[in-house]
Design an enzyme around this catalytic site. Structure first.
Site, PDB file in Angstrom:
ATOM      1  N   VAL A   1     -31.532 -73.679 -86.065  1.00  0.00           N
ATOM      2  CA  VAL A   1     -32.066 -74.405 -84.904  1.00  0.00           C
ATOM      3  C   VAL A   1     -30.959 -74.619 -83.868  1.00  0.00           C
ATOM      4  O   VAL A   1     -31.174 -74.513 -82.665  1.00  0.00           O
ATOM      5  CB  VAL A   1     -32.661 -75.763 -85.345  1.00  0.00           C
ATOM      6  CG1 VAL A   1     -33.179 -76.524 -84.140  1.00  0.00           C
ATOM      7  CG2 VAL A   1     -33.769 -75.551 -86.346  1.00  0.00           C
ATOM      8  N   ALA A   2     -29.750 -74.895 -84.397  1.00  0.00           N
ATOM      9  CA  ALA A   2     -28.642 -75.217 -83.489  1.00  0.00           C
ATOM     10  C   ALA A   2     -28.256 -74.037 -82.613  1.00  0.00           C
ATOM     11  O   ALA A   2     -27.846 -74.206 -81.472  1.00  0.00           O
ATOM     12  CB  ALA A   2     -27.437 -75.673 -84.307  1.00  0.00           C
TER      13      ALA A   2
ATOM     14  N   ASP B   1     -31.135 -53.195 -38.661  1.00  0.00           N
ATOM     15  CA  ASP B   1     -31.667 -52.638 -37.420  1.00  0.00           C
ATOM     16  C   ASP B   1     -31.048 -53.412 -36.269  1.00  0.00           C
ATOM     17  O   ASP B   1     -30.601 -54.537 -36.461  1.00  0.00           O
ATOM     18  CB  ASP B   1     -33.182 -52.864 -37.338  1.00  0.00           C
ATOM     19  CG  ASP B   1     -33.936 -51.956 -38.274  1.00  0.00           C
ATOM     20  OD1 ASP B   1     -33.318 -51.021 -38.778  1.00  0.00           O
ATOM     21  OD2 ASP B   1     -35.134 -52.200 -38.494  1.00  0.00           O
TER      22      ASP B   1
ATOM     23  N   ASP C   1     -38.641 -51.906 -40.511  1.00  0.00           N
ATOM     24  CA  ASP C   1     -39.915 -52.454 -40.048  1.00  0.00           C
ATOM     25  C   ASP C   1     -41.025 -51.410 -40.007  1.00  0.00           C
ATOM     26  O   ASP C   1     -42.180 -51.722 -40.145  1.00  0.00           O
ATOM     27  CB  ASP C   1     -39.756 -53.112 -38.668  1.00  0.00           C
ATOM     28  CG  ASP C   1     -39.009 -52.221 -37.679  1.00  0.00           C
ATOM     29  OD1 ASP C   1     -38.834 -51.024 -37.987  1.00  0.00           O
ATOM     30  OD2 ASP C   1     -38.612 -52.708 -36.609  1.00  0.00           O
TER      31      ASP C   1
ATOM     32  N   ASP D   1     -39.848 -46.482 -42.910  1.00  0.00           N
ATOM     33  CA  ASP D   1     -38.674 -47.139 -43.485  1.00  0.00           C
ATOM     34  C   ASP D   1     -38.889 -47.449 -44.958  1.00  0.00           C
ATOM     35  O   ASP D   1     -37.944 -47.765 -45.683  1.00  0.00           O
ATOM     36  CB  ASP D   1     -38.378 -48.461 -42.754  1.00  0.00           C
ATOM     37  CG  ASP D   1     -37.832 -48.232 -41.360  1.00  0.00           C
ATOM     38  OD1 ASP D   1     -37.281 -47.141 -41.131  1.00  0.00           O
ATOM     39  OD2 ASP D   1     -37.956 -49.129 -40.516  1.00  0.00           O
TER      40      ASP D   1
ATOM     41  N   GLU E   1     -22.144 -77.178 -82.342  1.00  0.00           N
ATOM     42  CA  GLU E   1     -23.098 -77.682 -83.351  1.00  0.00           C
ATOM     43  C   GLU E   1     -23.083 -76.798 -84.590  1.00  0.00           C
ATOM     44  O   GLU E   1     -22.987 -77.274 -85.727  1.00  0.00           O
ATOM     45  CB  GLU E   1     -24.523 -77.680 -82.787  1.00  0.00           C
ATOM     46  CG  GLU E   1     -24.789 -78.710 -81.713  1.00  0.00           C
ATOM     47  CD  GLU E   1     -26.047 -78.388 -80.899  1.00  0.00           C
ATOM     48  OE1 GLU E   1     -26.910 -77.623 -81.378  1.00  0.00           O
ATOM     49  OE2 GLU E   1     -26.162 -78.893 -79.767  1.00  0.00           O
TER      50      GLU E   1
END
Ligand code: ATP
Length: 951
Positions: free
Chosen positions: A310-311, A357, A682, A686, A751
């Site tokens: 779990v740790a 651009d 744009d 492109d 841990e």
């Protein structure tokens, strides 16, 4: 005339529209090709037909999304731990003489709860992320040009209704099905619908097609989801929403992409490493334990193993990463950068080349014509903005009379007629344009001389056009010449029978001039000489050198309408008219943004279709180009092989007169040189370059739908400075991710080592239960980690070079830091464990040592959280209030931890023990060592750096 329908007699959408002549379609749908629908009708129809939206059908059901969450190796390991832990509890219950204190199976229940919670959270995050991205996409959802109430306006695609008249042009994505009313060279890519990659030519077909014409052959219809590649058209909407062809096959729709970011992918891999590592450690601990103490200890050893398993899992990490990316996306939207693909948030910080651009991104895209040159005379033009108010001044600064310059008159006519924009006045003062600003400026210019577009185009009706494209860099229109006053004279001098039509061409001056044979002087047509060509090109260069965007104009009288299919042959033997130079000032904030980029190790490259001298002038003003940098033109680029381009690419700062396909080559060459490229675009063409770029950026205002679809990010304000702001945010996000990964993983290692050490050191019990570990990983690690995710930007974040996007998250010392801190954690907690284990018996609370280990680990993380914020600045040198969330998280977590010790029911549930004040102080003392260590490390780093600098 528009027929008015009440909603009960509106026609059904499901008709075979392709079989009707368009006039019949217009009649059935009660619409008018010139006037469109009225606003009232649109509202009525919206109510009747519903909103024009395709409801996206999910590829995975909700259950499937939920189940997918549990296909995570770390969660599977937790489930296994829960089961084994449950079995151990059953065995213990059966063997125990008296009932055990506390809640039975609480570890199993808690772990399963965490697993479920993790799964549900993952599910919620995933579906929320999908929804959020979909909402973001909707923000950049297409706008459509329509005619309503007799006016051309722009509306949101969802408001389209059957009967609407749509105007299409190159780059538009179709948002409704419709029938072509009229079209000029309309090419539509229908691959999304038919799979056919080749663009299809669409046009008006009367009297309609056969009923059984396959979808791909319905040349008179256009369909939702397809893209206009070329040309323009007027279309009547026939079907909307789910009634469209695409709606019928909605599952074909691309789903909203929620791609895992590189970090999320790496965290997945980390999970595998952690799980396999922990399994190996578990095997080792059990083996050593059994060798040391025999099989009798097996149950204890299994308990130890469960805790270790779990740790090792950082349960809180995935949630913190998702939240950080989401917050990053929001901050970017606030700065006008809309993220379309999640990985971009994280990788933006690594960009080291931005290809931008010019027009609209580096400049304001607010054009105003300043100069006009005809052969032999030059004029300055006064006036501001798009207002058609101003004068033409000669070289002495005197206003001229336009009537004295017939060639200038024709040029101004060309400005108004060879134009698709519209100039409108809002209120008394403000003049606005609908359409391309370059064309808007030309309308304003013509207006200054009294040439009103509306009046002129009424007289000189357009009959044909060859639209503008970035490849051709010019456009032409053919207009009926009416009874033009000088028509007869022209016919005579050109040996034509009559002048029935006029063709006007405008575009890149070099190209237009190339197609000219004559020029006009007064009202005479003369042949162009070589010297005159040179003179025109020189004027063009001079104007461009002053930073002006220059357009050349020409025209040609025609006896009849030629075949428009071959643009090259029609645009020949033109009559040169002159040059128009317009100013498009740089955006004021861009210069600073370019400088910022330079400081941040990011190269700015301008890629423009404009003239190289115009580009150079703007580039100089903005600091993009300096002494020794190269400018490469499209023509030069074409002559280079890809490998030659790769050699050149590092020196070039401006690419001028390029076509969209060159962009792809430039990105590829830069990437080959190891660059991480952001590229703006744009236009429809492109899209390949945007897809190829590491970060494809589309323009929110002027960008076509196709370019947006191909992009990772959309600039809502089309502004270069926004790219730089987003890059900065990207760096902050990546920094903070590293920060909390650094914070969380060290404690996991601490841990695991502490738990593993217990049996090996002869401590008879497991120091931390799975429940306590979950508490640490989720609460005491999770809350401060969330606060670290919003750590403010380091003021120097844009003063360092970008990091490689390929570098591991553990690069630059992070991996070794985590291991080092993990060891310090374990040294602190193991020393405390040994000491408190022996002391605990004396205070009469033999189990209190475990709570002391638990508390020390949690509090040590608090000190770590405060100190970890900077790797070089001491905590006292930092403003504690600059991240108030962290202070709050540390305070809240500490209070929670104390409650676990001092509130009886919580104590019982979490299996903790009451600690005396002395024990608590000892825990605080030990945990402070963590803080002290991190601060000492900073001093050491500084000392090391100063020595390095000195030598
Ligand atoms: P960017 O810098 O963003 O690439 P750009 O405007 O410089 O944009 P394009 O729009 O491809 O690039 O224009 C390239 C050239 O085509 C311009 O320099 C101009 O000469 C010409 N041009 C631009 N707009 C028009 C238009 N509407 N009609 C005719 N020619 C045009």
């Amino acid at each position: 005339m528009t027929t008015s329908y009440s909603s009960h007699c509106l026609p059904a959408q499901q008709q075979s529209w392709h079989t009707y002549p368009v006039e019949k379609t217009l009649e059935i749908l009660g619409s008018d090709a010139q006037q469109g629908l009225t606003t009232d009708e649109v509202e009525q129809r919206l109510k009747h037909y519903g909103i024009n939206e395709i409801q996206e059908t999910a590829g995975r059901s909700n259950w499937e999304i939920l189940l997918d969450q549990f296909k995570n190796i770390m969660l599977l390991m937790l489930i296994a731990v829960a089961i084994v832990s449950g079995i151990l509890d059953v065995v213990e219950l059966q063997n125990a003489a008296a009932p055990k204190e506390g809640v039975p199976f609480k570890d199993t229940i808690a772990i399963l709860l965490i697993v479920i919670l993790n799964g549900v959270l993952g599910y919620l995050q995933e579906s929320r992320a999908e929804k959020a991205l979909a909402a973001l996409k909707r923000l950049s959802s297409p706008k459509v040009q329509v005619i309503r109430d007799g006016h051309r306006i722009e509306v949101d695609a969802p408001t389209l209704v059957p009967g609407d008249i749509m105007l299409l042009e190159a780059g538009a994505q179709l948002c409704a099905d419709g029938q072509v009313i009229e079209a000029s060279n309309l090419q539509v890519r229908e691959s999304a619908l038919t799979g056919e990659a080749q663009a299809v030519h669409k046009h008006k077909i009367n009297p309609g097609l056969a009923e059984d014409t396959p979808l791909g052959d319905r040349r008179n219809m256009v369909f939702t989801g397809t893209e206009v590649i070329q040309g323009r058209a007027k279309v009547i909407v026939t079907r909307t929403g789910m009634a469209t062809e695409l709606g019928k096959i909605a599952q074909m729709l691309q789903l909203v992409e929620t791609e895992a970011t590189p970090l999320q992918q790496r965290m997945g891999q980390l999970g595998n490493v952690l799980v396999s590592g922990s399994l190996m450690l578990v095997a080792l601990v059990i083996a050593i334990g059994v060798i040391q103490a025999g099989w009798g200890q097996l149950q204890k050893l299994v308990e130890v193993s469960l805790s270790m398993a779990v740790a090792v899992v950082p349960e809180g990490l995935p949630a913190v990463i998702t939240v950080t990316l989401a917050l990053g996306t929001q901050r970017m939207v606030r700065r006008n950068a809309l993220i379309r693909k999640l990985p971009a948030v994280e990788t933006l910080g690594s960009v080291n080349v931005i290809c931008s651009d010019k027009t609209g991104t580096l400049t304001q895209n607010k054009m105003v014509v300043r100069e006009v040159e005809i052969l032999g005379s030059g004029f300055q033009v006064t006036g501001e903005g798009y207002a058609p108010i101003g004068e033409f001044l000669d070289t002495d600064g005197r206003a001229i009379a336009i009537e004295n310059y017939p060639e200038l008159q024709v040029l101004l006519m060309a400005c108004a007629l060879c134009n698709d924009a519209q100039l409108t006045q809002q209120g008394q003062e403000e003049w606005k344009i609908v359409g391309d600003p370059t064309e808007g400026a030309l309308l304003a210019l013509a207006g200054k001389a009294g040439f009103q577009q509306q009046a002129l185009s009424h007289h000189f009706k357009r009959v044909e056009e060859i639209p503008f494209s970035s490849e051709r860099k010019r456009m032409s229109v053919i207009c009926w010449s009416g009874n033009w006053a000088i028509g007869d004279r022209l016919a005579e001098s050109l040996s034509l029978k009559a002048v029935s039509y006029l063709m006007f061409t405008k575009g890149s001056p070099e190209l237009v001039l190339d197609h000219c044979q004559f020029y006009q002087l007064g009202d005479r047509i003369l042949s162009l000489t070589h010297e005159q060509r040179q003179q025109i090109l020189q004027m063009n260069n001079d104007m461009a050198g002053r930073g002006l965007r220059v357009l050349g104009f020409a025209y040609k009288p025609l006896e009849a309408i030629p075949e428009v299919d071959s643009a090259e042959t029609i645009e020949q033997n033109l009559i040169w008219l002159g040059l128009v130079g317009m100013l498009d000032a740089p955006r004021p904030e861009v210069k600073e943004a370019v400088a910022k980029c330079r400081e941040a190790g990011i190269r700015t490259i301008m890629i423009t279709g404009d003239h190289q001298l115009t580009a150079q002038a703007i580039g100089k003003q903005l600091g993009i180009i300096q002494e020794g940098d190269r400018i490469l033109t499209g023509r030069e680029l074409e002559k280079l092989s890809q490998s030659q381009l790769e050699e050149e690419v590092d020196r070039v700062r401006i690419y001028a007169r390029v076509a969209p396909e060159h962009k792809l080559r430039i990105v590829q060459a830069l990437q080959k040189r190891g660059k991480f490229v952001a590229m703006t675009g744009d236009g429809v063409n492109d899209a390949p370059a945007l897809k190829q770029a590491d970060i494809g950026i589309a323009m929110g205002i002027t960008g076509t739908d196709v370019s947006k679809e191909a992009s990772d990010m959309v600039l809502l304000d089309d502004n270069f400075a926004t790219i730089v702001a987003a890059t900065e945010e990207g760096r902050v996000v990546y920094n903070n991710i590293r920060l909390f990964v650094k914070y969380i993983l060290g404690s996991n290692i601490g841990e695991v080592i502490t738990i593993a050490a217990a049996p090996l050191l002869g401590v008879p019990d497991v120091p931390l239960t799975p429940l306590q570990i979950l508490w640490m990983n989720l609460v005491t690690d999770g809350l401060p980690a969330l606060a670290l995710a919003v750590e403010p930007a380091d003021p120097n974040i844009m003063r360092r070079l970008p990091f490689s996007p390929k570098e591991s998250i553990f690069a630059r010392g992070l991996g070794s830091y985590i291991i080092r801190i993990g060891l310090i954690f374990s040294i602190i907690s193991i020393s405390l464990m040994i000491w408190s284990f022996t002391q605990a018996r004396q205070v009469g609370n033999p189990d209190s040592w475990k709570t002391m280990v638990f508390t020390t680990l949690c509090l040590a993380q608090m000190g770590h959280a405060i100190a970890v914020r900077s790797s070089t600045r001491l905590t006292i040198e930092m403003n504690p209030l600059s991240n108030p969330y962290l202070l709050a998280a540390v305070a809240i977590t500490t209070i929670f931890q104390l409650m676990l010790i001092y509130v009886e029911p919580l104590r019982r549930f979490f299996g903790t023990q009451f600690l005396t004040m002395e024990q608590l102080l000892i825990c605080i003392g030990f945990s402070t060592l963590m803080f002290v260590w991190v601060e000492l490390e900073k001093l050491l780093i500084r000392w090391f750096l100063s020595r390095k600098r000195a030598s």
